[in-house]
Design an enzyme around this catalytic site. Structure first.
Site, PDB file in Angstrom:
ATOM      1  N   GLU A   1      76.048 101.293 103.644  1.00  0.00           N
ATOM      2  CA  GLU A   1      76.001 102.658 103.108  1.00  0.00           C
ATOM      3  C   GLU A   1      75.778 102.606 101.595  1.00  0.00           C
ATOM      4  O   GLU A   1      76.393 101.815 100.885  1.00  0.00           O
ATOM      5  CB  GLU A   1      77.324 103.356 103.425  1.00  0.00           C
ATOM      6  CG  GLU A   1      77.467 104.736 102.808  1.00  0.00           C
ATOM      7  CD  GLU A   1      78.880 105.274 102.930  1.00  0.00           C
ATOM      8  OE1 GLU A   1      79.053 106.501 102.824  1.00  0.00           O
ATOM      9  OE2 GLU A   1      79.820 104.469 103.129  1.00  0.00           O
TER      10      GLU A   1
ATOM     11  N   LYS B   1      73.944 111.783 107.198  1.00  0.00           N
ATOM     12  CA  LYS B   1      75.351 111.878 107.582  1.00  0.00           C
ATOM     13  C   LYS B   1      75.742 113.324 107.854  1.00  0.00           C
ATOM     14  O   LYS B   1      75.493 114.220 107.041  1.00  0.00           O
ATOM     15  CB  LYS B   1      76.230 111.279 106.479  1.00  0.00           C
ATOM     16  CG  LYS B   1      77.700 111.139 106.879  1.00  0.00           C
ATOM     17  CD  LYS B   1      78.498 110.374 105.820  1.00  0.00           C
ATOM     18  CE  LYS B   1      79.938 110.145 106.264  1.00  0.00           C
ATOM     19  NZ  LYS B   1      80.717 109.413 105.246  1.00  0.00           N
TER      20      LYS B   1
ATOM     21  N   CYS C   1      79.948 105.273 107.853  1.00  0.00           N
ATOM     22  CA  CYS C   1      81.335 105.117 107.395  1.00  0.00           C
ATOM     23  C   CYS C   1      82.321 105.927 108.228  1.00  0.00           C
ATOM     24  O   CYS C   1      82.543 105.655 109.396  1.00  0.00           O
ATOM     25  CB  CYS C   1      81.414 105.464 105.901  1.00  0.00           C
ATOM     26  SG  CYS C   1      82.919 104.827 105.104  1.00  0.00           S
TER      27      CYS C   1
END
Length: 523
Positions: free
Chosen positions: A288, A343, A393
């Site tokens: 990330e 995301k 994440c």
């Protein structure tokens, strides 16, 4: 004098009991995963033993819970549960202070207060579960309420205000006999089953009639056996040809990650790593925000080094969509953008600012702290005969969202998580997050690969087992051959619906039986 001495003794006893409950809460929070610095210093790691460590702590807490007159008040029961849970979350989430103080620049005392405030809020949910579990009622009623309450309130904690279900008890059970429940009902039911088993064992030890004791013990063994037996069911099957994938762990310190003098060096180092691994792999995955600037702003020499390899690269980088910044995965090959993932589930205060909290965020120095959300229904990426679904994440905390890519018409056969936990230093956040990813793999029946900046970079199979792992906080490359899976686990089909329906039935039956028993008592 005698009455004063008795009062002083009772006060000291109460203070001691409160302290003991608090200590057990702290131990419960730490039992999920051992802080890496502790395991390095002591030479052992209790993380794989978390399941039985937590069961022991559960038994002790049940034994110390309110009894007699004090148990009659739901407020008293909830207060005891809240105290235990406050300590549980404070120790489990202590790494939050690293991001706020060490890297965010917030004063240490304020970071500590913020941790306590967060823990105090999270503790409200299990406190209500404790209030029902400790209700003075027959064991059958308490057993029903225990399972229903722990599923319901843990689910609620994972949903309210976008949710924060970190350190849910089920994660500690991933290596235990109950783990087989995860692909059927999910992590919330897994944790609830652990509390139910602890309650049954505690009551079997406490009650005097031998037949009842044996029945309770047998029921606890039956639940453990069911969980163990379900582990032998192959819910999904291998599919397609294996892929050769390289996972790059950059080990870029968070305090240097956005330093202009270091950014270009970092990109060049990653580019060289891609070039070194290109010939042997079908896909190379970076963590990330491996890039802290837009891909189009990459220095030409670095971009050319990557493009000339001709290998497919999954790059974690910020991007701009419709004028807003996104936290994204860009899938690149020879300079061409083949696909992307933006995301969707953002971190409160870290990636989006909840209403009324801008003042808090402005106390910290967090770059790239206000992202736009990606769509929930983003398509998986096709690589040879596999379909790859990415998550970034924190997103892998939400199992019901992860399995959406598995149950869709174009079902993903492989999951890849890209993370940067450098914000939390060399803390127990790293092994805790590995535990969470293992649970998602088990729930979905899909292999999960993890490419991280500081750890834990790992290959996890569809049964939630770690097959390969890089050392934490060391730069390196994890080269793996992984085959995707097809088919659906029950959890992939239903999500949390089955567990919530079962929990609702348990709560309704438990409360109805409780009311019936109270009416009988009055008559």
């Amino acid at each position: 004098m005698l009455s004063r001495g008795l009062a002083d003794g009772l006060t000291l006893g109460l203070v001691g009991l409160i302290g003991l409950v608090g200590i057990l809460g702290c131990l419960f929070g730490l039992s999920f995963a051992m802080p890496p610095s502790w395991s390095a210093a002591l030479g052992f790691d209790w993380t794989s033993h978390a399941w039985w460590l937590q069961l022991i702590i559960m038994l002790l807490v049940l034994h110390l819970g309110p009894t007699g007159a004090s148990a009659q008040s739901w407020k008293t029961r909830a207060a005891w549960g809240w105290l235990f849970s406050l300590c549980w979350f404070t120790s489990a989430l202590a790494w939050l202070t690293v991001s706020m103080h060490v890297y965010g620049g917030m004063p240490a005392w304020m970071a500590g207060l913020a941790l306590l405030a967060c823990s105090a809020y999270l503790a409200l949910y299990p406190a209500l579960a404790f209030a029902l579990m400790w209700m003075p009622a027959p064991i059958a009623v308490r057993a029903l309420l225990t399972f229903g309450a722990w599923v319901g309130f843990e689910w609620l904690r994972g949903w309210m205000f976008t949710g924060f279900p970190w350190a849910s008890p089920g994660y500690a059970q991933i290596d235990g006999p109950l783990a087989g429940l995860a692909p059927v009902f999910g992590v919330y039911a897994l944790g609830a089953a652990a509390w139910l088993v602890a309650l049954l064992i505690h009551e079997a030890w406490r009650v005097k009639p031998k037949p009842q004791r044996l029945r309770l013990a047998a029921l606890a063994i039956l639940i453990l056996g069911a969980g163990s037996g379900l582990q032998h069911i192959a819910w999904t099957q291998p599919a397609g040809e294996p892929l050769r994938i390289a996972l790059l762990q950059g080990q870029v310190p968070q305090n240097l990650k956005f330093d202009r003098s270091v950014v270009e060096q970092t990109m060049a180092r990653y580019a060289q790593g891609i070039a070194d691994q290109a010939a042997q792999h079908d896909l190379i995955v970076l963590p990330e925000t491996a890039w802290t600037q837009l891909w189009k702003d990459t220095p030409p020499d670095t971009a050319n080094t990557i493009n000339r390899t001709g290998v497919t690269v999954a790059l974690g980088a910020p991007d701009i969509v419709a004028g807003s910044i996104t936290n994204s995965v860009l899938i690149l090959k020879s300079g061409e953008l083949l696909g992307r993932y933006d995301k969707h589930h953002l971190v409160p205060l870290g990636e989006f600012i909840p209403f009324g909290f801008r003042w808090f965020v402005e106390l910290m120095n967090i770059p790239l702290g206000d992202f736009a959300r990606g769509r929930i229904d983003q398509e998986s990426f096709v690589l040879k005969d596999q379909r790859v679904a990415f998550n970034i994440c924190y997103e892998d905390l939400f199992g019901e969202e992860i399995v959406q890519s598995v149950r869709s018409a174009k079902s993903a056969t492989l999951l890849i998580n890209m993370s940067n936990l450098a914000w939390f230093g060399h803390s127990h956040a790293l092994p805790q997050h590995l535990q969470i990813s293992r649970t998602r793999a088990l729930e979905a029946g899909r292999p999960m690969l993890r490419a991280t900046n500081t750890g834990a970079t790992a290959s996890i199979n569809a049964r939630g087992e770690v097959k390969a792992l890089l050392p934490l906080t060391q730069a390196g490359v994890l080269s793996v051959t992984v085959q995707g899976s097809t088919g659906l686990t029950p959890f992939a089909r239903w999500g949390n619906a089955a567990a919530l329906a079962l929990a609702a039935v348990c709560l309704i039956l438990g409360l109805l039986n409780r009311q019936r028993d109270r009416r009988r008592g009055k008559s």
